[in-house]
Design a protein around this motif. Structure first.
Motif, short mmCIF file in Angstrom:
data_model
loop_
_atom_site.label_atom_id
_atom_site.label_comp_id
_atom_site.label_asym_id
_atom_site.label_seq_id
_atom_site.Cartn_x
_atom_site.Cartn_y
_atom_site.Cartn_z
N PRO A 36 26.36 25.93 33.72
CA PRO A 36 27.33 27.00 33.95
C PRO A 36 28.19 27.26 32.73
CG PRO A 36 28.01 24.99 35.07
CD PRO A 36 26.65 24.73 34.54
N GLY A 37 28.48 28.54 32.50
CA GLY A 37 29.31 28.93 31.37
C GLY A 37 30.57 29.64 31.81
N ALA A 38 31.41 29.97 30.85
CA ALA A 38 32.73 30.52 31.16
C ALA A 38 32.73 32.02 31.36
CB ALA A 38 33.70 30.16 30.02
N HIS A 39 31.77 32.72 30.77
CA HIS A 39 31.77 34.19 30.83
C HIS A 39 30.99 34.66 32.05
CE1 HIS A 39 31.77 38.33 29.57
NE2 HIS A 39 32.41 38.04 28.45
N PRO A 40 31.62 35.40 32.96
CA PRO A 40 30.94 35.77 34.21
C PRO A 40 29.77 36.74 34.03
CG PRO A 40 33.06 36.88 34.03
CD PRO A 40 33.00 35.88 32.92
N SER A 41 29.73 37.48 32.94
CA SER A 41 28.67 38.48 32.77
C SER A 41 27.69 38.11 31.66
CB SER A 41 29.28 39.86 32.46
OG SER A 41 30.02 39.82 31.25
N ARG A 42 27.59 36.82 31.35
CA ARG A 42 26.65 36.37 30.33
C ARG A 42 25.80 35.22 30.87
NH1 ARG A 42 30.10 35.83 24.70
NH2 ARG A 42 30.75 38.02 24.53
N THR A 43 24.54 35.50 31.11
CA THR A 43 23.58 34.46 31.50
C THR A 43 22.43 34.51 30.51
OG1 THR A 43 24.16 34.58 33.85
CG2 THR A 43 22.00 33.67 33.30
N LEU A 44 21.97 33.35 30.09
CA LEU A 44 20.88 33.25 29.13
C LEU A 44 19.70 32.52 29.76
CD1 LEU A 44 20.51 33.71 25.85
CD2 LEU A 44 20.50 31.21 25.88
N LEU A 45 18.55 33.16 29.77
CA LEU A 45 17.30 32.51 30.16
C LEU A 45 16.64 31.98 28.90
CD1 LEU A 45 15.19 31.69 32.21
CD2 LEU A 45 14.22 34.00 32.07
N TYR A 46 16.57 30.66 28.79
CA TYR A 46 16.13 29.98 27.56
C TYR A 46 14.65 29.61 27.69
CZ TYR A 46 16.55 26.61 23.65
OH TYR A 46 16.42 25.94 22.47
#
Length: 280
Positions: free
Chosen positions: A67-77
């Protein structure tokens, strides 16, 4: 003459045998999975969730949700052809430190993921399963998802992006134009008719012209495994908006470490480009 004929037949037989070996075992030459995961999120005090996803054709993939801090940023790695997610955790953590929530997973045959040995069709299917997890289970909007792919993972990310044009952006690092070009660029297989033998094509160059999202190509100028010119070719064949960053003195696997803070800055600049591209 008889000795020359025998010698010629021997050489021809060896050549044919090698071609047949390449045809039937090329997946074993391309994919180098490792089962043992050397580093886990708990060992670096990183918050995570274990994720297990079934795949339609059989088996299941394992991954970590960071989980990250920015609600509108998800990265599929999407990682490369060697190792597993443990090898990629530190780099995935860089994106998490930028505010991304990161989903890092192993293709079937890698790490804890279960199923048959990987091939081109299977890793595409695994990437689709990971995408569906983000959309259907995490309820994340496609416009909030970035795709990141390193090396072979870049080719997988490009394939996925051709089917998901609504993604926020695509970052491709140290990747190649096609498997045929990659195999010949490093000084191997020049005398082999790869165009006829390859079933694992990963032909990114033919796909990038159809991409619809902001694109960021990254490559180390000292990459001894995949020539930096391949990212130049992908960049030139891609539509706008797009960026190309070539990093001096960086190789195939150490680029982010060599670049240091500049890596963070360049990704942030790319995010700004994506925001500007969406502004009416």
């Amino acid at each position: 003459m008889r000795s020359l004929s025998i010698f010629g037949l021997t050489v021809a037989s060896l050549y044919l045998g090698f071609c047949l070996f390449l045809y039937f075992y090329q997946s074993r030459l391309i994919f180098h999975p490792k089962s043992l995961i050397g580093l886990t999120p708990s060992e670096v005090a990183l918050e995570s969730e274990d994720v297990w996803l079934p795949v339609v054709s059989g088996g299941r993939i394992h991954g970590w949700w960071l989980p990250g801090a920015h609600p509108s940023r998800t990265l599929l790695y999407l990682h490369g052809n060697g190792g597993n997610i443990g090898v990629n955790l530190e780099h995935a953590r860089r994106f998490q430190q930028m505010g991304f929530s990161v989903f890092l997973f192993d293709y079937r045959g890698y790490g804890l993921s279960e199923g048959p040995f990987p091939n081109e069709a299977r890793v595409y299917e695994d990437a689709n399963a990971a995408w569906d997890y983000l959309i259907q289970t995490r309820n994340i909007q496609p416009a909030d998802i970035y795709l990141y792919g390193h090396s072979l993972g870049g080719a997988i990310a490009i394939e996925l992006a051709t089917h998901q044009p609504q993604v926020a952006g695509l970052i491709v690092q140290g990747s190649f134009t096609s498997m045929q070009a990659a195999a010949t660029a490093v000084g191997r297989y020049q005398l082999i008719p790869l165009r006829l033998l390859l079933t694992q094509r990963f032909d990114s160059l033919s796909k990038v012209k159809d991409l619809k999202m902001p694109l960021f190509y990254i490559h180390g100028l000292d990459d001894a495994e995949v020539p930096a010119d391949m990212s130049r070719q992908l960049y030139e064949a891609s539509p706008q908006p797009k960026e190309l960053w070539l990093v001096p003195m960086a190789g195939h696997n150490d680029l982010a470490r060599i670049a240091g803070q500049t890596y963070f800055d360049q990704v942030q600049d790319f995010l700004e480009i994506r925001t500007q591209a969406q502004t009416p």
